[in-house]
Enzyme design. Structure first.
Site, PDB file in Angstrom:
ATOM      1  N   ARG A  77       0.626  -1.212  -0.023  1.00  9.46           N
ATOM      2  CA  ARG A  77       0.191   0.165  -0.079  1.00  9.46           C
ATOM      3  C   ARG A  77       0.920   1.011  -0.124  1.00  9.46           C
ATOM      4  O   ARG A  77       1.714   1.456   0.894  1.00  9.46           O
ATOM      5  CB  ARG A  77      -0.828  -0.016   1.233  1.00  9.46           C
ATOM      6  CG  ARG A  77      -1.726  -1.191   1.098  1.00  9.46           C
ATOM      7  CD  ARG A  77      -2.876  -1.126   2.145  1.00  9.46           C
ATOM      8  NE  ARG A  77      -3.736  -2.321   1.882  1.00  9.46           N
ATOM      9  CZ  ARG A  77      -5.033  -2.531   2.279  1.00  9.46           C
ATOM     10  NH1 ARG A  77      -5.579  -1.517   3.039  1.00  9.46           N
ATOM     11  NH2 ARG A  77      -5.623  -3.527   2.056  1.00  9.46           N
ATOM     12  N   GLU A 131       0.537   4.064   1.077  1.00  8.76           N
ATOM     13  CA  GLU A 131       0.186   5.110   2.184  1.00  8.76           C
ATOM     14  C   GLU A 131       1.412   6.052   2.179  1.00  8.76           C
ATOM     15  O   GLU A 131       2.392   5.968   2.243  1.00  8.76           O
ATOM     16  CB  GLU A 131       0.211   4.362   3.595  1.00  8.76           C
ATOM     17  CG  GLU A 131      -0.448   3.350   3.585  1.00  8.76           C
ATOM     18  CD  GLU A 131      -1.737   3.077   3.925  1.00  8.76           C
ATOM     19  OE1 GLU A 131      -2.433   4.329   4.128  1.00  8.76           O
ATOM     20  OE2 GLU A 131      -2.551   2.126   3.970  1.00  8.76           O
ATOM     21  N   ARG A 141       1.675   2.891  13.035  1.00  7.98           N
ATOM     22  CA  ARG A 141       0.663   2.020  12.804  1.00  7.98           C
ATOM     23  C   ARG A 141       0.345   1.430  11.346  1.00  7.98           C
ATOM     24  O   ARG A 141      -0.377   0.531  10.793  1.00  7.98           O
ATOM     25  CB  ARG A 141      -0.774   1.876  13.488  1.00  7.98           C
ATOM     26  CG  ARG A 141      -1.586   2.997  13.274  1.00  7.98           C
ATOM     27  CD  ARG A 141      -2.263   3.091  14.407  1.00  7.98           C
ATOM     28  NE  ARG A 141      -3.179   4.497  14.061  1.00  7.98           N
ATOM     29  CZ  ARG A 141      -4.210   4.440  13.329  1.00  7.98           C
ATOM     30  NH1 ARG A 141      -4.840   3.467  13.003  1.00  7.98           N
ATOM     31  NH2 ARG A 141      -5.007   5.805  13.210  1.00  7.98           N
ATOM     32  N   HIS A 142       1.066   2.229  10.361  1.00  6.32           N
ATOM     33  CA  HIS A 142       1.128   1.866   8.891  1.00  6.32           C
ATOM     34  C   HIS A 142       2.499   1.364   8.571  1.00  6.32           C
ATOM     35  O   HIS A 142       3.456   2.070   8.811  1.00  6.32           O
ATOM     36  CB  HIS A 142       0.534   3.000   8.321  1.00  6.32           C
ATOM     37  CG  HIS A 142      -0.801   3.436   8.525  1.00  6.32           C
ATOM     38  ND1 HIS A 142      -1.182   4.323   9.455  1.00  6.32           N
ATOM     39  CD2 HIS A 142      -1.855   2.929   7.643  1.00  6.32           C
ATOM     40  CE1 HIS A 142      -2.532   4.410   9.474  1.00  6.32           C
ATOM     41  NE2 HIS A 142      -3.076   3.684   8.324  1.00  6.32           N
ATOM     42  N   GLU A 161      -7.763  -0.196  14.212  1.00  4.81           N
ATOM     43  CA  GLU A 161      -8.647  -1.136  13.386  1.00  4.81           C
ATOM     44  C   GLU A 161      -7.275  -2.565  13.027  1.00  4.81           C
ATOM     45  O   GLU A 161      -6.474  -2.179  12.571  1.00  4.81           O
ATOM     46  CB  GLU A 161      -8.905  -0.683  11.938  1.00  4.81           C
ATOM     47  CG  GLU A 161      -9.531  -1.400  11.082  1.00  4.81           C
ATOM     48  CD  GLU A 161      -9.663  -1.138   9.602  1.00  4.81           C
ATOM     49  OE1 GLU A 161     -10.010   0.039   9.532  1.00  4.81           O
ATOM     50  OE2 GLU A 161      -9.219  -2.031   8.778  1.00  4.81           O
ATOM     51  N   SER A 180     -10.936  -5.945   8.769  1.00  6.75           N
ATOM     52  CA  SER A 180     -12.207  -5.512   7.858  1.00  6.75           C
ATOM     53  C   SER A 180     -12.479  -6.646   7.391  1.00  6.75           C
ATOM     54  O   SER A 180     -11.792  -7.575   6.861  1.00  6.75           O
ATOM     55  CB  SER A 180     -11.724  -4.518   6.664  1.00  6.75           C
ATOM     56  OG  SER A 180     -11.527  -3.102   7.456  1.00  6.75           O
ATOM     57  N   ARG A 226      -0.603  -5.882  12.877  1.00  2.67           N
ATOM     58  CA  ARG A 226      -1.348  -5.350  13.766  1.00  2.67           C
ATOM     59  C   ARG A 226      -1.721  -6.143  15.002  1.00  2.67           C
ATOM     60  O   ARG A 226      -1.725  -5.808  16.077  1.00  2.67           O
ATOM     61  CB  ARG A 226      -2.548  -4.603  13.320  1.00  2.67           C
ATOM     62  CG  ARG A 226      -2.121  -3.454  12.502  1.00  2.67           C
ATOM     63  CD  ARG A 226      -3.154  -2.189  12.245  1.00  2.67           C
ATOM     64  NE  ARG A 226      -2.841  -1.198  11.504  1.00  2.67           N
ATOM     65  CZ  ARG A 226      -3.757  -0.241  10.921  1.00  2.67           C
ATOM     66  NH1 ARG A 226      -5.046  -0.513  11.090  1.00  2.67           N
ATOM     67  NH2 ARG A 226      -3.128   0.718  10.142  1.00  2.67           N
TER      68      ARG A 226
HETATM   69  P1  AMO Z   1      -8.416  -3.447   4.807  1.00  2.65           P
HETATM   70  O1  AMO Z   1      -8.019  -2.538   3.759  1.00  2.65           O
HETATM   71  O2  AMO Z   1      -8.952  -2.945   5.949  1.00  2.65           O
HETATM   72  O3  AMO Z   1      -9.040  -4.363   4.060  1.00  2.65           O
HETATM   73  O4  AMO Z   1      -7.045  -4.256   5.555  1.00  2.65           O
HETATM   74  C1  AMO Z   1      -7.165  -5.061   6.447  1.00  2.65           C
HETATM   75  C2  AMO Z   1      -6.380  -5.211   7.602  1.00  2.65           C
HETATM   76  O5  AMO Z   1      -4.988  -5.143   7.122  1.00  2.65           O
HETATM   77  C3  AMO Z   1      -4.247  -4.151   7.977  1.00  2.65           C
HETATM   78  N1  AMO Z   1      -3.528  -3.195   7.604  1.00  2.65           N
HETATM   79  C4  AMO Z   1      -2.412  -2.440   7.349  1.00  2.65           C
HETATM   80  N2  AMO Z   1      -1.494  -2.868   8.414  1.00  2.65           N
HETATM   81  C5  AMO Z   1      -0.186  -2.121   8.296  1.00  2.65           C
HETATM   82  N3  AMO Z   1      -0.167  -1.132   7.315  1.00  2.65           N
HETATM   83  C6  AMO Z   1      -1.034  -0.933   6.388  1.00  2.65           C
HETATM   84  N4  AMO Z   1      -0.791   0.065   5.529  1.00  2.65           N
HETATM   85  C7  AMO Z   1      -2.210  -1.723   6.406  1.00  2.65           C
HETATM   86  N5  AMO Z   1      -3.433  -1.593   5.617  1.00  2.65           N
HETATM   87  C8  AMO Z   1      -4.022  -2.597   6.047  1.00  2.65           C
HETATM   88  C9  AMO Z   1      -5.211  -3.679   9.224  1.00  2.65           C
HETATM   89  C10 AMO Z   1      -6.615  -3.883   8.267  1.00  2.65           C
HETATM   90  O6  AMO Z   1      -7.685  -3.820   9.310  1.00  2.65           O
HETATM   91  N6  AMO Z   1      -9.918  -6.633   1.418  1.00  2.65           N
HETATM   92  C11 AMO Z   1     -10.019  -6.091   2.685  1.00  2.65           C
HETATM   93  C12 AMO Z   1     -10.400  -7.208   3.655  1.00  2.65           C
HETATM   94  C13 AMO Z   1     -11.697  -7.938   3.425  1.00  2.65           C
HETATM   95  O7  AMO Z   1     -12.901  -7.241   3.359  1.00  2.65           O
HETATM   96  O8  AMO Z   1     -11.539  -9.366   3.363  1.00  2.65           O
HETATM   97  C14 AMO Z   1      -9.100  -5.009   2.864  1.00  2.65           C
HETATM   98  O9  AMO Z   1      -8.076  -5.366   2.529  1.00  2.65           O
HETATM   99  O10 AMO Z   1      -5.115  -4.398  10.052  1.00  2.65           O
END
Ligand code: AMO
Ligand code: ATP
Length: 433
Positions: free
Chosen positions: A211, A213, A219-220, A356, A359, A407
């Site tokens: 990602r 970001e 936390r990212h 979070e 999801s 996380r």
């Molecule tokens: P989402 O985008 O919420 O959902 O991602 C799911 C979980 O992945 C973790 N996460 C991250 N952890 C660290 N750094 C990041 N940049 C990052 N982005 C996400 C979080 C988050 O809750 N396709 C959907 C899931 C689904 O519906 O099955 C999805 O990707 O803990």
């Protein structure tokens, strides 16, 4: 090295060879000690200077700290030794000398900043605390896999080089793929959904997600580990049940199999969360956040939960909890709306407690509605034809979720920074090691 024993298995009366790192040397004059460390622990090697060969004493007591050594000798009981036994050596070999100047101190006596630790992860993971986090992380993944197997799901691996994004267009890393536009995958979302329509029906994947970001937060990550689950013939409520099971199994695995690591990290009250996590609707969540008075402006229906709101609610609820029934407009196209209310989605998040963690939701499995959803979010259904067309050949109702692996470890161990839970984190500043 084949006859080597570990430091932990050296018993009094044995003649052993142990190999490891020169952790510490204590020279008390007539007697000196070399502490040898390996993955199982440490053992003391005793040098009685007058009674031993000079060369042997010199090799064992002048070796630079963190050099790799092999020591052979007799194991004897010794009350004053840190582990109750010590080796009286016949031979000491320096297999790989270390520079006398180290970028960080693996004995942990001198603290190092996180960037220095990340630049020198090999040395950092010679420290018990850093090593313990990764042994716990491995146990989290192991027990999650076991729970997935008990749920009757099959492990899959899906492509990480892809043609389309799924989680919103701005967070994709573009790459070149033989002259074609391509991206690093943001989520196995579409592939795992395609598999619930296959003969597998119920699948899981533990793999990297990428990602782009823009923000740099504790936390990212730009590369994270996604623990994904997807199953045919379940709704979002049953998906939440499965999610509770896997999260709880990870805690149980760590509580049952990582007592030493928890002890090293100073957790004497590690708790496995209770069976069922509370399920709050989005509407209840915004009401409770507003009632805390922590936010400058009141949240209204349709707002995403801001970080301070998540913190306030996390403090209020405590522990893990789901937020369900989100406004459809802030959930992705693949999430199904309630049949009797198109404004309300079956999407859910699991909070742990102020961040979070997961999801998920029930998915739109009806072809026409799915294509409409793409259009509503401004996406071109044509680009997703490889995905949507399978919805014309018998796609069952299905639901699933993804846990952020780092996380999960971070919230479980209360780590201040997500980078503590990744060997080689990728963030805005960090591309190597
Ligand atoms: P989402 O985008 O919420 O959902 O991602 C799911 C979980 O992945 C973790 N996460 C991250 N952890 C660290 N750094 C990041 N940049 C990052 N982005 C996400 C979080 C988050 O809750 N396709 C959907 C899931 C689904 O519906 O099955 C999805 O990707 O803990
Ligand atoms: P010498 O051994 O020649 O008499 P020294 O005075 O340096 O010389 P000791 O008096 O035997 O050595 O011990 C020094 C310190 O090391 C003491 O505090 C003793 O308790 C400790 N010590 C001795 N042997 C051991 C051992 N096998 N393990 C741990 N500590 C030890």
């Amino acid at each position: 090295m084949n006859d080597r024993t570990t430091t932990a298995s050296a018993e009094p009366g044995d003649d052993v060879t142990v190999a490891g790192w020169a952790h510490e040397i204590r020279d008390l004059g007539g007697i000196a000690f070399l502490i040898v460390r390996d993955r199982t622990g440490k053992i003391q090697v005793k040098f009685e200077k007058d009674a031993m060969d000079d060369e042997l004493v010199e090799t064992g007591t002048e070796v630079a700290r963190e050099s790799v050594v092999s020591v052979s000798g007799a194991v004897e009981e010794e009350e004053r030794a840190p582990t109750g036994v010590e080796i009286v050596p016949d031979s000491v070999e320096v297999i790989a000398p270390a520079d006398p100047e180290l970028p960080l101190d693996p004995s942990g006596k001198v603290d190092a900043e996180l960037p220095t630790r990340l630049d020198n992860r090999t040395l950092d993971l010679r420290r018990e605390e850093a090593k313990a986090i990764f042994e716990i992380r491995a146990e989290v993944l192991r027990s999650a896999r076991e729970a997935f197997r008990e749920l009757g799901s099959t492990e899959i691996t899906t492509p990480k080089i892809v043609a389309t994004g799924t989680e919103g267009g701005t967070e994709l890393f573009p790459i070149t793929y033989f002259g074609q536009e391509a991206f690093m995958n943001q989520s196995p979302q579409l592939f795992k959904q395609l598999m619930v329509g296959s003969g597998l029906e119920r699948v899981f994947e533990i793999g990297p997600i990428f990602r782009a970001e823009e923000h740099n937060t504790p936390r990212h990550l730009n590369e994270a580990t996604s623990i994904d689950f997807e199953s045919a013939f379940i709704d979002h409520e049953e998906a939440m049940d499965a999610c509770e099971r896997v999260v709880q199994a990870a805690y149980e695995g760590v509580a049952g199999n990582c007592a030493d690591q928890l002890d090293t990290l100073g957790y004497d009250d590690f708790e496995v969360p209770d069976e069922a996590f509370p399920r709050l609707t989005y509407e209840e969540a915004i009401e409770r956040i507003n009632a805390t008075g922590e936010l400058d402006t009141q949240l209204v229906w349709g707002d995403d939960l801001p970080t301070e709101g998540e913190k306030a609610l996390g403090d209020d609820v405590g522990g893990h909890y789901f937020v369900t029934d989100w406004p459809s407009e802030i959930k992705p196209f693949y999430i199904k709306d309630y049949d009797d209310d198109a404004e309300l989605s079956t999407g859910f998040d699991l909070m742990a407690p102020d961040m979070e963690l997961v999801s998920g939701g029930q998915r739109e499995h009806r072809y026409d509605q799915l294509v409409e959803g793409f259009e509503a979010q401004g996406l071109d259904p044509e680009a997703f034809d490889y995905y949507t067309k399978m919805f014309r050949y018998g796609m069952p109702p299905h639901a699933g979720w993804a846990i952020g692996g780092e996380r999960l470890v971070m919230t479980m161990l209360d780590l201040p920074n997500i980078r503590e839970a990744v060997l080689f984190p990728r963030d805005r500043q960090r591309l190597s090691p």
